[in-house]
Design a protein around this motif. Structure first.
Motif, PDB file in Angstrom:
ATOM      1  N   PRO A 232       0.773  -1.247   0.000  1.00 38.56           N
ATOM      2  CA  PRO A 232       0.000   0.000   0.000  1.00 38.56           C
ATOM      3  C   PRO A 232       0.805   1.299   0.000  1.00 38.56           C
ATOM      4  O   PRO A 232       0.305   2.321  -0.451  1.00 38.56           O
ATOM      5  N   LEU A 233       2.041   1.293   0.500  1.00 42.60           N
ATOM      6  CA  LEU A 233       2.841   2.518   0.516  1.00 42.60           C
ATOM      7  C   LEU A 233       3.737   2.529  -0.723  1.00 42.60           C
ATOM      8  O   LEU A 233       4.486   1.581  -0.949  1.00 42.60           O
ATOM      9  N   PRO A 234       3.669   3.566  -1.556  1.00 45.23           N
ATOM     10  CA  PRO A 234       4.453   3.608  -2.794  1.00 45.23           C
ATOM     11  C   PRO A 234       5.942   3.372  -2.540  1.00 45.23           C
ATOM     12  O   PRO A 234       6.530   4.000  -1.663  1.00 45.23           O
ATOM     13  N   GLY A 235       6.515   2.456  -3.308  1.00 43.06           N
ATOM     14  CA  GLY A 235       7.932   2.138  -3.187  1.00 43.06           C
ATOM     15  C   GLY A 235       8.225   0.976  -2.260  1.00 43.06           C
ATOM     16  O   GLY A 235       9.341   0.466  -2.232  1.00 43.06           O
ATOM     17  N   LEU A 236       7.247   0.544  -1.472  1.00 44.75           N
ATOM     18  CA  LEU A 236       7.410  -0.568  -0.538  1.00 44.75           C
ATOM     19  C   LEU A 236       6.905  -1.842  -1.207  1.00 44.75           C
ATOM     20  O   LEU A 236       5.809  -1.854  -1.769  1.00 44.75           O
TER      21      LEU A 236
ATOM     22  N   VAL B  92       7.654  -3.890  10.298  1.00 43.30           N
ATOM     23  CA  VAL B  92       6.974  -2.606  10.104  1.00 43.30           C
ATOM     24  C   VAL B  92       7.857  -1.640   9.320  1.00 43.30           C
ATOM     25  O   VAL B  92       9.047  -1.498   9.606  1.00 43.30           O
ATOM     26  N   ALA B  93       7.246  -0.982   8.331  1.00 39.65           N
ATOM     27  CA  ALA B  93       7.902   0.067   7.562  1.00 39.65           C
ATOM     28  C   ALA B  93       7.077   1.344   7.708  1.00 39.65           C
ATOM     29  O   ALA B  93       5.854   1.310   7.581  1.00 39.65           O
ATOM     30  N   VAL B  94       7.750   2.462   7.979  1.00 39.18           N
ATOM     31  CA  VAL B  94       7.093   3.763   8.114  1.00 39.18           C
ATOM     32  C   VAL B  94       7.678   4.706   7.078  1.00 39.18           C
ATOM     33  O   VAL B  94       8.903   4.874   6.996  1.00 39.18           O
ATOM     34  N   ASP B  95       6.823   5.336   6.295  1.00 39.23           N
ATOM     35  CA  ASP B  95       7.250   6.278   5.269  1.00 39.23           C
ATOM     36  C   ASP B  95       7.650   7.592   5.933  1.00 39.23           C
ATOM     37  O   ASP B  95       6.807   8.277   6.516  1.00 39.23           O
TER      38      ASP B  95
ATOM     39  N   SER C 205       6.085  13.005   0.703  1.00 39.01           N
ATOM     40  CA  SER C 205       5.394  11.810   0.219  1.00 39.01           C
ATOM     41  C   SER C 205       3.912  11.899   0.560  1.00 39.01           C
ATOM     42  O   SER C 205       3.543  12.333   1.658  1.00 39.01           O
ATOM     43  N   PRO C 206       3.026  11.455  -0.339  1.00 39.70           N
ATOM     44  CA  PRO C 206       1.592  11.455  -0.021  1.00 39.70           C
ATOM     45  C   PRO C 206       1.236  10.481   1.107  1.00 39.70           C
ATOM     46  O   PRO C 206       0.170  10.593   1.692  1.00 39.70           O
ATOM     47  N   THR C 207       2.144   9.568   1.418  1.00 43.44           N
ATOM     48  CA  THR C 207       1.894   8.623   2.517  1.00 43.44           C
ATOM     49  C   THR C 207       2.852   8.871   3.692  1.00 43.44           C
ATOM     50  O   THR C 207       3.133   7.980   4.477  1.00 43.44           O
ATOM     51  N   PHE C 208       3.309  10.128   3.818  1.00 42.83           N
ATOM     52  CA  PHE C 208       4.225  10.515   4.894  1.00 42.83           C
ATOM     53  C   PHE C 208       3.661  10.105   6.257  1.00 42.83           C
ATOM     54  O   PHE C 208       2.503  10.376   6.571  1.00 42.83           O
ATOM     55  N   LEU C 209       4.487   9.409   7.038  1.00 43.22           N
ATOM     56  CA  LEU C 209       4.203   8.912   8.385  1.00 43.22           C
ATOM     57  C   LEU C 209       3.136   7.815   8.430  1.00 43.22           C
ATOM     58  O   LEU C 209       2.671   7.461   9.510  1.00 43.22           O
TER      59      LEU C 209
ATOM     60  N   PRO D  80      14.831   3.798   0.176  1.00 41.00           N
ATOM     61  CA  PRO D  80      15.338   4.869   1.043  1.00 41.00           C
ATOM     62  C   PRO D  80      14.171   5.740   1.516  1.00 41.00           C
ATOM     63  O   PRO D  80      13.189   5.927   0.792  1.00 41.00           O
ATOM     64  N   GLY D  81      14.284   6.242   2.741  1.00 37.00           N
ATOM     65  CA  GLY D  81      13.241   7.114   3.270  1.00 37.00           C
ATOM     66  C   GLY D  81      12.165   6.376   4.032  1.00 37.00           C
ATOM     67  O   GLY D  81      11.102   6.940   4.296  1.00 37.00           O
TER      68      GLY D  81
END
Length: 186
Positions: A10-14, A87-90, A95-99, A118-119
């Motif tokens: 669901p989080l872009p790039g993940l 767990v991964a946190v943006d 980013s539109p999905t920041f935090l 990264p990030g």
């Protein structure tokens, strides 16, 4: 199916990485990493460092860690023994999905890994005793560029499946986010 399948999360790039397993009477074999395959998927990842961790007790939490540029890193996480809530946190600035966070259950032998760009901050909770993880990193660890988020930050609201246990002094000292945290500028 190729040896590796990339699954968008669901989080872009993940991404989750599904490994194709070959089994016979001797046991099993799986390719955990292939730089060429990730490059073909548009996810270049050159390994600079490989780490392994052992977490003794169920409920233990490690994280949430990241590195600031120029040492921001991709991570590929695989579970070798036991089970974890990974767990991964943006934390990417703008980013539109920041935090926002996403978690995957990783289990030894399930053929899955988590690929963080990264990030993203990373942490996990051991769901069983004696959990072993293998981490592939695209950058060397640089203590002066390390960042961390509190595993119990009310702004993040990470839903840990078990009560938090054995959080290290270092991890427990990560501050709760405030309005000054702008994230990681990549």
């Amino acid at each position: 199916m190729s040896e590796l399948q990339l699954i968008e999360l669901p989080l872009p790039g993940l991404f989750a990485l599904q490994h194709r397993e070959h089994q016979d009477e001797r046991g099993r074999f799986a390719r955990l990493y292939c730089e060429g395959s990730l490059q073909a998927f548009g996810q270049p990842f050159h390994v600079r460092q490989i780490n392994q961790s052992l977490t003794r007790e169920r409920g233990t939490v490690r994280g949430l860690h990241f590195q600031y540029p120029p040492h921001a890193e991709c991570k590929l996480i695989s579970c070798l023994r036991g089970q974890v809530w990974d767990v991964a946190v943006d934390v990417r600035q703008g980013s539109p999905t920041f935090l926002q966070w996403h978690a995957e259950r990783l289990e030894a032998g399930d053929g899955r890994s988590l690929l963080l760009p990264p990030g993203f901050a990373h942490g996990f909770q051991a769901l069983t005793d004696d959990v072993e993880l293998l981490y592939l990193h695209s950058a060397d660890y640089e203590p002066g560029h390390e960042g961390g988020l509190s595993v119990s930050d009310p702004r993040l609201r990470v839903e840990w499946p078990l009560p938090l246990r054995n959080v290290s002094v270092r991890d427990a000292s990560h501050p709760v986010l405030d309005e000054h945290f702008q994230g990681v500028r990549l």
